[in-house]
Design an enzyme around this catalytic site. Structure first.
Site, PDB file in Angstrom:
ATOM      1  N   ARG A   1       0.843  -1.199   0.000  1.00 39.12           N
ATOM      2  CA  ARG A   1       0.000   0.000   0.000  1.00 39.12           C
ATOM      3  C   ARG A   1       0.877   1.248   0.000  1.00 39.12           C
ATOM      4  O   ARG A   1       0.602   2.225  -0.693  1.00 39.12           O
ATOM      5  CB  ARG A   1      -0.936  -0.005   1.211  1.00 39.12           C
TER       6      ARG A   1
ATOM      7  N   PHE B   1     -11.031  -5.877  -5.298  1.00 38.75           N
ATOM      8  CA  PHE B   1     -11.072  -6.574  -4.006  1.00 38.75           C
ATOM      9  C   PHE B   1     -10.554  -5.621  -2.921  1.00 38.75           C
ATOM     10  O   PHE B   1      -9.602  -5.920  -2.197  1.00 38.75           O
ATOM     11  CB  PHE B   1     -10.227  -7.868  -4.036  1.00 38.75           C
TER      12      PHE B   1
ATOM     13  N   ASP C   1     -15.569  -4.086  -4.464  1.00 40.66           N
ATOM     14  CA  ASP C   1     -15.645  -5.248  -3.581  1.00 40.66           C
ATOM     15  C   ASP C   1     -17.074  -5.769  -3.632  1.00 40.66           C
ATOM     16  O   ASP C   1     -18.011  -5.004  -3.874  1.00 40.66           O
ATOM     17  CB  ASP C   1     -15.256  -4.890  -2.134  1.00 40.66           C
ATOM     18  N   SER C   2     -17.233  -7.063  -3.390  1.00 46.00           N
ATOM     19  CA  SER C   2     -18.591  -7.630  -3.408  1.00 46.00           C
ATOM     20  C   SER C   2     -19.257  -7.532  -2.041  1.00 46.00           C
ATOM     21  O   SER C   2     -20.437  -7.831  -1.900  1.00 46.00           O
ATOM     22  CB  SER C   2     -18.537  -9.096  -3.861  1.00 46.00           C
TER      23      SER C   2
ATOM     24  N   ASP D   1      -6.094  -7.954  -5.709  1.00 44.12           N
ATOM     25  CA  ASP D   1      -5.740  -8.631  -4.453  1.00 44.12           C
ATOM     26  C   ASP D   1      -6.903  -9.519  -4.005  1.00 44.12           C
ATOM     27  O   ASP D   1      -7.571  -9.242  -3.014  1.00 44.12           O
ATOM     28  CB  ASP D   1      -5.412  -7.580  -3.379  1.00 44.12           C
TER      29      ASP D   1
ATOM     30  N   CYS E   1      -2.865 -15.139  -2.482  1.00 40.41           N
ATOM     31  CA  CYS E   1      -2.554 -15.536  -1.105  1.00 40.41           C
ATOM     32  C   CYS E   1      -2.943 -17.001  -0.901  1.00 40.41           C
ATOM     33  O   CYS E   1      -3.179 -17.443   0.216  1.00 40.41           O
ATOM     34  CB  CYS E   1      -3.239 -14.623  -0.092  1.00 40.41           C
TER      35      CYS E   1
HETATM   36  N1  SAH Z   1      -6.726  -5.509  -0.604  1.00 39.89           N
HETATM   37  C1  SAH Z   1      -7.414  -5.574   0.667  1.00 39.89           C
HETATM   38  C2  SAH Z   1      -7.678  -6.993   1.108  1.00 39.89           C
HETATM   39  C3  SAH Z   1      -8.484  -7.844   0.133  1.00 39.89           C
HETATM   40  S1  SAH Z   1      -9.287  -9.190   0.868  1.00 39.89           S
HETATM   41  C4  SAH Z   1      -6.629  -4.758   1.697  1.00 39.89           C
HETATM   42  O1  SAH Z   1      -5.514  -4.303   1.396  1.00 39.89           O
HETATM   43  O2  SAH Z   1      -7.127  -4.570   2.808  1.00 39.89           O
HETATM   44  C5  SAH Z   1     -10.301  -9.799  -0.415  1.00 39.89           C
HETATM   45  C6  SAH Z   1     -11.601  -9.037  -0.639  1.00 39.89           C
HETATM   46  O3  SAH Z   1     -12.223  -9.575  -1.801  1.00 39.89           O
HETATM   47  C7  SAH Z   1     -12.641  -9.138   0.451  1.00 39.89           C
HETATM   48  O4  SAH Z   1     -12.969  -7.845   0.900  1.00 39.89           O
HETATM   49  C8  SAH Z   1     -13.891  -9.790  -0.205  1.00 39.89           C
HETATM   50  O5  SAH Z   1     -15.098  -9.200   0.220  1.00 39.89           O
HETATM   51  C9  SAH Z   1     -13.643  -9.489  -1.645  1.00 39.89           C
HETATM   52  N2  SAH Z   1     -14.208 -10.416  -2.646  1.00 39.89           N
HETATM   53  C10 SAH Z   1     -14.201 -11.777  -2.643  1.00 39.89           C
HETATM   54  N3  SAH Z   1     -14.694 -12.267  -3.793  1.00 39.89           N
HETATM   55  C11 SAH Z   1     -15.033 -11.192  -4.568  1.00 39.89           C
HETATM   56  C12 SAH Z   1     -15.575 -11.035  -5.879  1.00 39.89           C
HETATM   57  N4  SAH Z   1     -15.847 -12.096  -6.650  1.00 39.89           N
HETATM   58  N5  SAH Z   1     -15.762  -9.793  -6.352  1.00 39.89           N
HETATM   59  C13 SAH Z   1     -15.468  -8.709  -5.582  1.00 39.89           C
HETATM   60  N6  SAH Z   1     -14.927  -8.804  -4.344  1.00 39.89           N
HETATM   61  C14 SAH Z   1     -14.724 -10.022  -3.838  1.00 39.89           C
END
Ligand code: SAH
Length: 397
Positions: free
Chosen positions: A212, A228, A250-251, A301, A341
């Site tokens: 970040r 995400f 995000d979903s 991510d 991850c």
């Molecule tokens: N980059 C973030 C962490 C990501 S965690 C940070 O730095 O804090 C992964 C995220 O993906 C979660 O918030 C989850 O809600 C979201 N997610 C999971 N599947 C998804 C999809 N198909 N479309 C959109 N978001 C999704």
């Protein structure tokens, strides 16, 4: 103490490589009685002592070594020593100085199998993910209080992996005055609320802190797409770095609500440059493609698509799909910060997937650098499984 005697030839992983896991298939027999989480003596087939481990009869990881010293007692003092050492390792690293959000214990990699502890200001959140960790809950809490002087400790042992150990999800306050709202950290000048009760994992993803910060350093003037986005960690750092626009997807509605609230916590940031979209990333990226949208920098991510090697094939397809879409949406010279991850997918395989995605997207691209986790998520040399975050910074022509 019961004795766990390995099959002939199966002592190598422990004795030579000091790998902390004993798989069910390596176990010859158990002599004596041991309940889940009990400490057992581990011996080679020739009865040579190898160390002491936590026994977990339901798990494929049948035992996790606490110590490779056959004479070291596993008791309250053991946890005091190991936890104090883990905390001291972080304090000794100048790059971690002043961070309010910090992983204090990174499980096997800190010699504390199954134990995660994340600090958010004066609050520590623990995850006890193995039978051994579960058993020593009290000693772990006492040692953490002593090593950190934290005001409170919350347990978030509700991950899927507990099921594999035959343990029920367990959450609740273990120490101090409960404080469920209003917890926040300062991450390199950005305020981020952390919901330790309802958020993902222990509430926040500390492993992406450096990435970040890197995004912030290159964000100036760029149109950025953060896929995400969870609670907006990358998005807010991008705004702090002077991004022209930041579109975050995000979903999860609650995650986005928290992201919006985080922006309000930072009145110094240009909120009008941020846009939040509640959508499935796969679908949203296809829609952007149809609408001929493009970006200077994209962050991908995603959550763990492959929890273990058994899911690797299906996960590889999903990683490839989002990376193809990401590559297609990049402007010439654009940057892709792309992550996995998944424990079941190694860095080499991940790189192959991303390379294949670039080819399928019709882009020439090169890796500018590898993006990894933070220094508070160390990886023990004998425990490559501890390296779960793999990232690549890729630039297209
Ligand atoms: N980059 C973030 C962490 C990501 S965690 C940070 O730095 O804090 C992964 C995220 O993906 C979660 O918030 C989850 O809600 C979201 N997610 C999971 N599947 C998804 C999809 N198909 N479309 C959109 N978001 C999704």
């Amino acid at each position: 103490m019961a004795q766990l005697i390995l099959m002939p030839g199966k002592e190598r992983a422990a004795f030579k490589n000091r790998h902390p896991w004993v798989f069910a298939g390596s176990v010859g027999r158990l002599e004596g009685r041991a309940r889940p989480g009990d400490t057992v003596e581990v011996l080679a087939d020739n009865l040579r002592p190898l160390g002491r481990a936590a026994y977990s009869p339901q798990s494929q990881i049948r035992a996790r070594f606490w110590t490779f010293d056959p004479d070291e007692s596993v008791d309250d003092a053991f946890f005091k020593r190991r936890i104090a050492a883990a905390v001291a390792r972080r304090q000794a690293l100048p790059e971690l100085k002043g961070q309010q959000g910090l992983r204090l214990i990174h499980a096997e990699s800190d010699g504390l199998p199954g134990i995660i502890a994340d600090q958010y200001g004066d609050t520590v959140v623990v995850q006890l993910n193995s039978a051994g960790a579960d058993k020593w809950r009290k000693a772990i809490v006492n040692a953490l209080v002593q090593a950190t002087c934290c005001a409170r400790i919350y347990e978030r042992s509700d991950s899927d992996v507990r099921g594999l150990e035959g343990l029920e999800p367990t959450v609740g306050w273990l120490h101090g005055e409960p404080k469920e709202t209003g917890l926040s950290i300062d991450e390199n000048g950005v305020q981020l609320a952390v919901d330790v009760v309802g958020g993902h994992k222990t509430g926040f993803y500390l492993d992406q802190r450096d990435n970040r910060a890197w995004l912030r350093s290159v964000a100036a003037g760029k149109d950025i797409l953060n896929c995400f986005c969870y609670t907006g960690g990358f998005s807010l750092q991008a705004l702090a770095g002077g991004a022209k626009s930041v579109l975050s997807i995000d979903s999860s509605g609650p995650a986005l609500a928290q992201a919006r609230a985080n922006l309000v916590l930072n009145p110094q940031l240009p909120a009008e440059r941020a846009e939040w979209l509640e959508a499935d990333v796969f679908q949203a990226l296809r829609d952007f493609r149809k609408a001929e949208r493009s970006f200077d920098l994209i962050v991908l991510d995603p959550p763990k698509f492959a929890p273990s090697a058994a899911y690797a094939d299906r996960a590889a397809r999903a990683y490839k799909d989002i990376n193809i879409l990401g590559f297609k949406l990049l402007r010439p010279g654009g940057l892709l910060m792309t992550y996995s991850c998944s424990g079941g997918i190694g860095l080499e395989l991940f790189q192959k997937i991303v390379a294949g995605a670039a080819v399928d997207a019709g882009r020439e691209a090169r890796i500018v650098r590898r993006l990894s986790g933070t220094a508070d998520h160390p990886v023990a040399l004998n425990f490559p499984e501890g390296e779960y975050l793999k990232g690549l910074l890729v630039q297209v022509d």
